[in-house]
Design a protein around this motif. Structure first.
Motif, short mmCIF file in Angstrom:
data_model
loop_
_atom_site.label_atom_id
_atom_site.label_comp_id
_atom_site.label_asym_id
_atom_site.label_seq_id
_atom_site.Cartn_x
_atom_site.Cartn_y
_atom_site.Cartn_z
N LYS A 43 0.68 -1.31 0.15
CA LYS A 43 0.12 -0.15 -0.09
C LYS A 43 0.82 1.17 0.02
N ARG A 44 0.61 2.17 -0.80
CA ARG A 44 1.45 3.36 -1.09
C ARG A 44 0.80 4.54 0.14
N ARG A 45 1.76 5.52 0.19
CA ARG A 45 1.56 6.62 0.84
C ARG A 45 0.77 7.66 -0.05
N SER A 46 0.43 8.76 0.48
CA SER A 46 -0.10 9.85 -0.71
C SER A 46 0.96 10.22 -1.49
N ILE A 47 0.49 10.81 -2.38
CA ILE A 47 1.50 11.36 -3.56
C ILE A 47 2.00 12.57 -2.86
N SER A 48 1.04 13.28 -2.23
CA SER A 48 1.84 14.80 -1.79
C SER A 48 2.97 14.44 -0.67
N GLU A 49 2.81 13.30 0.05
CA GLU A 49 3.86 13.22 0.89
C GLU A 49 5.02 12.64 0.12
N TYR A 50 5.09 11.60 -0.84
CA TYR A 50 6.10 11.20 -1.77
C TYR A 50 6.66 12.65 -2.44
N GLN A 51 5.93 13.67 -2.79
CA GLN A 51 6.73 14.72 -3.47
C GLN A 51 7.52 15.35 -2.49
N THR A 52 7.41 15.35 -1.30
CA THR A 52 8.11 16.16 -0.55
C THR A 52 9.46 15.15 -0.07
N LEU A 53 9.40 13.86 -0.44
CA LEU A 53 10.52 12.87 -0.15
C LEU A 53 11.43 12.83 -1.46
N PHE A 54 10.67 12.97 -2.95
CA PHE A 54 11.30 12.83 -3.86
C PHE A 54 10.98 13.89 -4.99
N PRO A 55 11.27 15.11 -4.74
CA PRO A 55 10.95 16.31 -5.62
C PRO A 55 11.26 16.27 -6.93
N ALA A 56 12.10 15.37 -7.40
CA ALA A 56 12.22 15.41 -8.96
C ALA A 56 11.76 14.11 -9.77
N ILE A 57 10.97 13.52 -8.88
CA ILE A 57 10.08 12.34 -9.52
C ILE A 57 8.93 12.90 -10.09
N ASP A 58 8.49 12.64 -11.39
CA ASP A 58 7.31 13.15 -11.78
C ASP A 58 5.97 12.12 -11.53
N PHE A 59 5.22 12.86 -10.69
CA PHE A 59 3.94 11.87 -10.38
C PHE A 59 2.78 12.36 -11.07
N SER A 60 2.85 12.97 -12.18
CA SER A 60 1.70 13.63 -13.16
C SER A 60 0.90 12.69 -13.53
N LEU A 61 1.22 11.42 -13.71
CA LEU A 61 0.57 10.32 -14.41
C LEU A 61 -0.45 9.56 -13.41
N ILE A 62 -0.31 9.93 -12.06
CA ILE A 62 -1.11 9.40 -10.90
C ILE A 62 -2.12 10.30 -10.64
N GLU A 63 -3.35 9.59 -10.91
CA GLU A 63 -4.81 10.40 -10.62
C GLU A 63 -5.01 11.05 -9.29
N ALA A 64 -4.91 9.81 -8.33
CA ALA A 64 -5.32 10.04 -6.87
C ALA A 64 -4.21 10.51 -6.11
N ASP A 65 -4.62 11.10 -4.97
CA ASP A 65 -3.40 11.57 -4.07
C ASP A 65 -3.35 10.34 -3.14
N GLU A 66 -4.46 10.07 -2.70
CA GLU A 66 -4.39 8.69 -1.76
C GLU A 66 -4.43 7.51 -2.49
N ASP A 67 -4.06 6.35 -2.00
CA ASP A 67 -4.00 5.02 -2.63
C ASP A 67 -5.56 4.42 -2.75
N ILE A 68 -6.14 4.70 -3.99
CA ILE A 68 -7.63 3.91 -4.06
C ILE A 68 -7.54 2.74 -4.73
N LEU A 69 -6.19 2.06 -5.38
CA LEU A 69 -6.26 0.98 -5.69
C LEU A 69 -6.14 -0.37 -4.91
N TRP A 70 -5.56 -0.28 -3.60
CA TRP A 70 -5.07 -1.14 -2.61
C TRP A 70 -6.50 -1.22 -1.81
N THR A 71 -7.00 -2.66 -1.49
CA THR A 71 -7.85 -2.80 -0.62
C THR A 71 -7.56 -3.86 0.61
#
Length: 280
Positions: free
Chosen positions: A144-172
């Protein structure tokens, strides 16, 4: 395929080279080997790399530089989980990051429970996070992943624009993705690669995703080649492969082909000219 030699011939512009990498050792790998039930524990949510995992990253980083791969790779695609992004930036990123440089770091200092210095994005290919190459979805908190907004602070130069939702909506929490669905998702990912202009791409992903995706390939090859393609990846293992577009899925034209001189006539080879002479 030539029935005698077993070789195949394809136009180079209908091929891509992909360098497939499984993430380095994560804390969940160590715990899961001791007790499989550990995979169900939230203690290993979005598992980070172990100290041994970072040593594996350093070894592979040296390898891609010694072999020249670091200069050839045009794009790095990574699954958006902590362990894969740590592996991706550690292997394919630049050297130490210095404040004042007009480029965001690929990873900030001590990101994700590590003791690592910041990693530079200078003189590196672009990095893109993409959900299609994630591990089996569901049930195991390590996947299960963290929110994209949290990742962006850890990995500023990675492009996350292809990920639609901030929270992980794929993991159940109650349903684990089937092997068949992982394989289908893997084929969608491989087809997506053809929409990219880059010809040499690194992909940092997961063991299950790689195994079930690659198992669909190699059925028209010698059994030893099929085995080489499909066997499970070790932590931080890299395998380089060529994928071929046999169905005109790609639309790029050849960039290295050259038509040669344009003659006034057909400029036919002698045997063909002789045949045409006899017909006439």
């Amino acid at each position: 395929m030539d029935s005698i030699t077993g070789t195949s011939l394809y136009p180079s512009h209908r091929c891509k080279t992909i360098h497939l990498v499984r993430h380095a050792q994560g804390i969940h790998n160590v715990a899961g080997e001791k007790d499989y039930d550990a995979y169900n524990s939230y203690d290993y949510f979005d598992a980070h790399l172990t100290s041994l995992g970072w040593q594996q990253v350093d070894n592979l980083h040296k390898h891609v530089h010694v072999t020249g791969l670091s200069k050839r790779i045009e794009l790095v695609i990574t699954s958006p989980l902590l362990r894969t992004m740590q592996t991706a930036v550690g292997v394919f990123g630049g050297q130490g990051y210095a404040d004042g440089i007009d480029a965001p770091p690929l990873m900030v200092e001590k990101a994700g429970n590590s003791d690592r210095p910041a990693i530079s994005s200078l003189n590196c290919p672009p990095f893109i996070a993409f959900e299609l190459c994630r591990e089996h979805l569901g049930v195991h908190p390590c996947d299960k992943r963290r929110s994209i907004s949290e990742y962006q602070t850890l990995f500023p130069a990675i492009d996350f624009s292809l990920i639609e939702a901030d929270e992980d909506i794929l993991w159940t929490a109650d349903t684990r993705e089937t092997n068949e669905h992982v394989a289908k998702r893997g084929m969608e990912f491989m087809n997506w690669l053809w929409t990219r202009k880059e010809k040499e791409i690194a992909v940092v992903t997961h063991s299950g995703f790689l195994y079930h995706t690659l198992s669909a390939f190699g059925n028209d090859c010698h059994p030893s080649i099929k085995s080489e393609i499909c066997k499970h990846f070790a932590n931080c293992e890299l395998r380089s492969m060529v994928i071929v577009d046999r169905s005109m899925l790609g639309s790029d034209s050849a960039t290295t082909n050259f038509r040669g001189k344009i003659p006034s006539g057909l400029d036919l080879p002698s045997d063909v000219a002789a045949e045409k002479h006899l017909v006439n």
